[in-house]
Every structure is written in C-alpha cells, then in structure tokens.
Design an enzyme around this catalytic site. Structure first.
Site, PDB file in Angstrom:
ATOM      1  N   ASP A 126      -6.606   1.103   1.070  1.00 53.57           N
ATOM      2  CA  ASP A 126      -6.597   1.149   2.533  1.00 53.57           C
ATOM      3  C   ASP A 126      -7.971   0.721   3.035  1.00 53.57           C
ATOM      4  O   ASP A 126      -8.812   0.251   2.271  1.00 53.57           O
ATOM      5  CB  ASP A 126      -6.223   2.547   3.024  1.00 53.57           C
ATOM      6  CG  ASP A 126      -7.306   3.578   2.739  1.00 53.57           C
ATOM      7  OD1 ASP A 126      -8.244   3.284   1.964  1.00 53.57           O
ATOM      8  OD2 ASP A 126      -7.227   4.687   3.295  1.00 53.57           O
ATOM      9  N   LYS A 150       0.830  -1.204   0.000  1.00 54.11           N
ATOM     10  CA  LYS A 150       0.000   0.000   0.000  1.00 54.11           C
ATOM     11  C   LYS A 150       0.868   1.260   0.000  1.00 54.11           C
ATOM     12  O   LYS A 150       0.622   2.198  -0.778  1.00 54.11           O
ATOM     13  CB  LYS A 150      -0.925   0.027   1.218  1.00 54.11           C
ATOM     14  CG  LYS A 150      -1.923   1.181   1.193  1.00 54.11           C
ATOM     15  CD  LYS A 150      -2.633   1.329   2.520  1.00 54.11           C
ATOM     16  CE  LYS A 150      -1.742   2.014   3.534  1.00 54.11           C
ATOM     17  NZ  LYS A 150      -2.437   2.370   4.789  1.00 54.11           N
TER      18      LYS A 150
END
Length: 210
Positions: free
Chosen positions: A138, A120
């Site tokens: 997320d 991420k």
C-alpha cells in the site's frame, strides 16, 4: 540496504511485535475480504466504525445480498466512495455464493475476479487468512521501502517483487504487517518519527528527523 542490514531490520521489528495483526476488525474470512475492499482510500479506523454495524446486520454473503446496495450504503456512508463500494460489496457477495459456495477462495485469480478486489486486496486476504507469503504493498509500504532503501521500486509491483526477493524467508509471512504498521505510526509521510524508530541506524533515509 545490504542483506545483513535487512535481516537485522526485520529481527528488530519482530522483537518489538512478535505477532503483528491487521487492525481491521473481522470475524470470518468473508468479513476480512469486505473490510479490505472498503478500506481503499480510507483508514482502518473509519472502516471499523462502519463495519461494526454492517457486519451486525449482514455477517455473511447471503445476508449482504439480502441487505442490498442501499442497505449497505446506509451503513458505510461515512467512508469515501461508499456507493461504489456498496455496489462492489453486494456484487462480490453474490459471486461468492454463485461460484464458491459462499466461501472466500484461496487463489489469487479467483479473488481478483471478484468486484472491487485488486492485487493488493487479494494479497492481504491470501496473507492474513491463508498465511501465504505474499506482499500487499500500500502507500505506507511503498513509501517505507523506497525511503529506507529496503526495497526501492518505481511502482507498487516493483516494490512488491523487490520485497519478495529481499525479505528473509523466516520473516516474510509477517513482513506485510510489520511494514504497514511501521509506516502508519513511525515512518509517517510528512513527519517521520525517526527519534523513536527502532531501525533508525539501518535506514538510508537522508532527511531523518530528530
């Protein structure tokens, strides 16, 4: 959600915010990388409050290594997991100097080889700094993608891949920012603000609020 609805979904998000930006404060690619590492399990607001002083004291990898773990920890102790994050911040700064001449690399493999940098974080940097059409998923984006029917998936990688397939190419570069901001301020976890949502009629969420 059907293709036509997805295109309209992003057209409306674009019209509402033509140039979406991250809410993390930074003055260089290096500072964004550090800020994203620090943002794990923390809000952007809390990270910004900490990094204003941290980056004033150590704006570069060289300065961060010189500051040391205890020095970094002193600036970020208001953020969760601050000791581990201080350790990773100094370690990644040292590796940037040793392997990349102090510059943030533009490749996923090199980024993910840095301490504290996962998929991420790498995606955020690749998208925000290097303008690569990648998708950083997320908790906000994961929730929104499943709730709306935009790109359902059982885990973040499944949602990431579904978004990469389904988001129209002309919107893909900024899709991450639109989705995270919409999830953060409108399509919230417990009380989604459906009444003020610009894509309410396109969304497949059954339990919409007034």
């Amino acid at each position: 959600m059907k293709r036509e609805a997805i295109r309209e979904f992003f057209r409306r998000l674009h019209d509402a915010d033509p140039e979406p930006k991250t809410e993390l404060e930074y003055a260089s690619p290096y500072q964004l990388l550090v800020a994203v590492v620090l943002s794990a399990q923390a809000t952007d607001r809390s990270v910004n409050l900490a990094t204003r002083k941290l980056f004033a004291a150590a704006p570069t990898p060289e300065a961060m290594v010189s500051l040391g773990e205890d020095g970094v920890a002193g600036h970020i102790r208001t953020i969760g997991l601050f000791r581990n994050k201080a350790r990773n911040t100094v370690a990644l700064s040292r590796l940037l100097l040793e392997r990349h001449g102090g510059e943030v690399p533009a490749g996923r493999e090199a980024l993910e080889a840095l301490p504290g940098v996962g998929r991420k974080t790498a995606n955020v940097v690749l998208n925000t700094i290097f303008r690569q059409p990648v998708m950083a998923v997320d908790t906000h984006i994961f929730r929104l993608a499943n709730r709306t029917g935009l790109a359902p998936g059982k885990d973040v990688v499944a949602v990431e891949n579904a978004l990469l397939r389904r988001v129209p190419k002309e919107y893909l570069l900024d899709a991450h920012h639109w989705l995270i901001l919409h999830g953060r301020y409108v399509c919230t976890a417990h009380k989604p603000k459906c009444g003020e949502c610009c894509v309410r009629d396109l969304c497949l969420y059954r339990d919409k609020t007034a």
